[in-house]
Design an enzyme around this catalytic site. Structure first.
Site, PDB file in Angstrom:
ATOM      1  N   ASP A  32       5.400  12.535  -4.223  1.00 12.32           N
ATOM      2  CA  ASP A  32       4.164  13.268  -3.500  1.00 12.32           C
ATOM      3  C   ASP A  32       4.104  13.188  -2.042  1.00 12.32           C
ATOM      4  O   ASP A  32       4.073  12.102  -1.478  1.00 12.32           O
ATOM      5  CB  ASP A  32       2.931  12.279  -4.223  1.00 12.32           C
ATOM      6  N   TYR A  37       1.124  13.228   6.448  1.00 16.20           N
ATOM      7  CA  TYR A  37       1.867  12.027   6.384  1.00 16.20           C
ATOM      8  C   TYR A  37       3.001  11.975   7.371  1.00 16.20           C
ATOM      9  O   TYR A  37       3.625  10.890   7.716  1.00 16.20           O
ATOM     10  CB  TYR A  37       2.476  11.622   4.851  1.00 16.20           C
ATOM     11  N   LYS A  66       0.585  19.002   0.681  1.00 16.75           N
ATOM     12  CA  LYS A  66      -0.716  19.491   0.655  1.00 16.75           C
ATOM     13  C   LYS A  66      -1.142  20.206   2.075  1.00 16.75           C
ATOM     14  O   LYS A  66      -0.390  19.725   3.357  1.00 16.75           O
ATOM     15  CB  LYS A  66      -1.734  18.254   0.749  1.00 16.75           C
ATOM     16  N   HIS A  99      -5.697  19.646   0.767  1.00 16.20           N
ATOM     17  CA  HIS A  99      -5.591  18.140   0.876  1.00 16.20           C
ATOM     18  C   HIS A  99      -7.312  17.253   0.677  1.00 16.20           C
ATOM     19  O   HIS A  99      -7.465  16.580  -0.009  1.00 16.20           O
ATOM     20  CB  HIS A  99      -5.107  17.674   2.342  1.00 16.20           C
TER      21      HIS A  99
HETATM   22  N1  NAP Z   1      -4.721  13.280  -1.658  1.00 22.54           N
HETATM   23  C1  NAP Z   1      -5.039  12.283  -0.990  1.00 22.54           C
HETATM   24  O1  NAP Z   1      -6.123  12.404  -0.158  1.00 22.54           O
HETATM   25  C2  NAP Z   1      -4.337  10.762  -0.956  1.00 22.54           C
HETATM   26  C3  NAP Z   1      -5.030   9.836  -0.438  1.00 22.54           C
HETATM   27  C4  NAP Z   1      -4.472   8.586  -0.691  1.00 22.54           C
HETATM   28  C5  NAP Z   1      -3.249   8.479  -1.014  1.00 22.54           C
HETATM   29  N2  NAP Z   1      -2.589   9.617  -1.983  1.00 22.54           N
HETATM   30  C6  NAP Z   1      -1.232   9.585  -2.309  1.00 22.54           C
HETATM   31  O2  NAP Z   1      -1.346   8.538  -3.296  1.00 22.54           O
HETATM   32  C7  NAP Z   1      -0.187   7.555  -3.159  1.00 22.54           C
HETATM   33  C8  NAP Z   1      -0.658   6.179  -3.328  1.00 22.54           C
HETATM   34  O3  NAP Z   1      -1.792   5.935  -2.750  1.00 22.54           O
HETATM   35  P1  NAP Z   1      -1.772   4.955  -1.639  1.00 22.54           P
HETATM   36  O4  NAP Z   1      -0.627   4.797  -1.096  1.00 22.54           O
HETATM   37  O5  NAP Z   1      -3.125   5.040  -0.902  1.00 22.54           O
HETATM   38  O6  NAP Z   1      -2.015   3.188  -2.261  1.00 22.54           O
HETATM   39  P2  NAP Z   1      -1.243   2.457  -3.694  1.00 22.54           P
HETATM   40  O7  NAP Z   1      -0.118   3.163  -4.305  1.00 22.54           O
HETATM   41  O8  NAP Z   1      -2.515   2.013  -4.480  1.00 22.54           O
HETATM   42  O9  NAP Z   1      -1.160   1.275  -2.844  1.00 22.54           O
HETATM   43  C9  NAP Z   1       0.207   1.240  -2.155  1.00 22.54           C
HETATM   44  C10 NAP Z   1      -0.002  -0.212  -1.567  1.00 22.54           C
HETATM   45  O10 NAP Z   1       0.562  -1.235  -2.614  1.00 22.54           O
HETATM   46  C11 NAP Z   1       1.748  -1.846  -2.014  1.00 22.54           C
HETATM   47  N3  NAP Z   1       2.697  -1.860  -3.425  1.00 22.54           N
HETATM   48  C12 NAP Z   1       3.228  -0.914  -3.799  1.00 22.54           C
HETATM   49  N4  NAP Z   1       3.787  -1.596  -5.023  1.00 22.54           N
HETATM   50  C13 NAP Z   1       3.414  -2.678  -5.408  1.00 22.54           C
HETATM   51  C14 NAP Z   1       3.623  -3.646  -6.472  1.00 22.54           C
HETATM   52  N5  NAP Z   1       4.431  -3.392  -7.179  1.00 22.54           N
HETATM   53  N6  NAP Z   1       3.024  -4.812  -6.099  1.00 22.54           N
HETATM   54  C15 NAP Z   1       2.060  -5.087  -5.217  1.00 22.54           C
HETATM   55  N7  NAP Z   1       1.873  -4.557  -4.163  1.00 22.54           N
HETATM   56  C16 NAP Z   1       2.357  -2.986  -4.076  1.00 22.54           C
HETATM   57  C17 NAP Z   1       2.406  -0.951  -0.995  1.00 22.54           C
HETATM   58  O11 NAP Z   1       2.999  -1.693  -0.167  1.00 22.54           O
HETATM   59  P3  NAP Z   1       4.809  -1.641   0.044  1.00 22.54           P
HETATM   60  O12 NAP Z   1       5.044  -0.206   0.379  1.00 22.54           O
HETATM   61  O13 NAP Z   1       4.954  -2.520   1.137  1.00 22.54           O
HETATM   62  O14 NAP Z   1       5.157  -1.846  -1.168  1.00 22.54           O
HETATM   63  C18 NAP Z   1       1.205  -0.290  -0.406  1.00 22.54           C
HETATM   64  O15 NAP Z   1       0.336  -1.246   0.460  1.00 22.54           O
HETATM   65  C19 NAP Z   1      -0.197   7.736  -1.346  1.00 22.54           C
HETATM   66  O16 NAP Z   1       1.043   7.154  -1.134  1.00 22.54           O
HETATM   67  C20 NAP Z   1      -0.158   9.220  -1.331  1.00 22.54           C
HETATM   68  O17 NAP Z   1       1.149   9.689  -1.651  1.00 22.54           O
HETATM   69  C21 NAP Z   1      -3.159  10.784  -1.562  1.00 22.54           C
END
Ligand code: NAP
Length: 305
Positions: A32, A37, A66, A99
């Protein structure tokens, strides 16, 4: 779309390169991405290396990107898509999403004043969607969809679309299940991708929101223990169980593997019931920067709940 993908938001460019390669080695076939980003170039280098070394074939990989909010105007959509393709070193995307249902002037990443923002009449979503459809017709993308769209905004697109949106990517985890929106999308043949499936805890630690941390929740931890799994695997398994795609982000090798193993966690009906009954809703990604005083957008205009 493979149910489990790697998120790349907040992956610093050098980290994103290694993270994507490690994910492909672990077996992920869904990455994704997004223009905003600011790491698509490094991710493109990782794809190029993976194809060159035979780690994965292009046709076996699902890549989402996006359209950023500063490129909603008709003449900006295709150039922005082409920039993403160039950076990712791809001929086509598997999925391209609008997005956010909000728009800004060209060159604005995040608005500092209301003057940076374009109103719905200045940048109508229907016009942006028409160029997304054109991108599909041109074969630059295989599927088109939306992100952060609520029911009303989806209806706005559906009512005049030539090609219906196939995906809506929204925040979704046990603290924000969004059942009505999920049901609405299912009824309209729109597949849902759950972002922030781990509850993006960094938004709590950096003070953006003051909510509990999902992975510290006692019920989540107890269910994880029961399955000899981790809280993260439990949250991801919940998302897969309800038929959504799930895109946890990590740049850490052990977590990239840990998260991929979530597909093996078989939650039972009682686990699901307990997870569905958690407190909330807690929305960690508020988009508050788009609803500053004087903005034509409001929180209630963007979100259903
Ligand atoms: N469409 C949109 O507007 C939108 C908005 C937000 C996000 N997204 C997409 O969704 C993806 C995921 O969302 P997100 O990055 O906001 O949040 P998330 O995946 O819920 O959480 C990521 C966080 O959790 C940590 N993490 C990862 N694996 C873990 C584990 N097994 N145990 C404990 N902590 C862990 C990561 O740190 P480390 O990297 O240090 O492991 C990071 O700080 C994004 O990267 C993006 O691609 C899209």
């Amino acid at each position: 779309m493979p149910a489990l993908g790697l998120g790349t938001w907040k992956s610093a460019p050098n980290e994103a390169y290694e993270a994507v390669l490690e994910a492909l080695r672990a077996g992920y076939r869904h990455i994704d991405c997004a223009h905003i980003y600011k790491n698509e170039k490094e991710i493109g280098d990782a794809f190029a290396r993976a194809f060159r070394e035979g780690l994965v074939k292009r046709e076996d990989l699902w890549v989402t990107s996006k359209l950023w909010n500063d490129s909603h105007e008709r003449e900006e959509v295709l150039p922005s898509l082409k920039t993403s393709l160039k950076n990712l070193q791809l001929d086509y995307l598997d999925l391209y999403l609008i997005h956010w249902p909000v728009a800004a002037k060209k060159g604005v990443d995040y608005p500092k004043t209301p003057d940076d923002i374009l109103s719905p009449s200045e940048a109508p979503l229907g016009a942006t969607w028409e160029v997304m459809e054109e991108a599909l017709d041109l074969g630059l993308v295989r599927h088109i969809g939306l992100s952060n769209f609520n029911r009303d905004k989806i209806m706005e697109i559906i009512s005049s679309a030539r090609h219906q949106p196939e995906v809506n990517q929204v925040e979704m985890h046990p603290f924000l299940p969004q059942n009505p929106l999920l049901d609405f999308c299912k009824e309209n043949n729109i597949h849902v991708t759950a972002y922030a499936p781990l509850g993006s805890a960094y938004r709590v630690s950096n003070g953006e929101v003051d909510y509990p941390i999902l992975l510290d929740n006692e019920t989540v931890r107890k269910i994880a223990e029961k399955h000899q799994a981790t809280p993260a695997q439990t949250a991801i398994a919940w998302g897969i169980h309800r038929g959504t795609a799930v895109i946890p982000k990590s740049v850490k090798k052990h977590r990239i593997h840990e998260n991929f193993e979530s597909a093996k966690v078989a939650l039972d009906a009682e686990d699901i019931e307990r997870l569905n009954a958690l407190e909330g809703p807690y929305r960690y990604t508020t988009g508050v920067v788009w609803t500053i005083s004087g903005s034509p957008y409001t929180q209630s205009d963007i979100w259903d709940e």
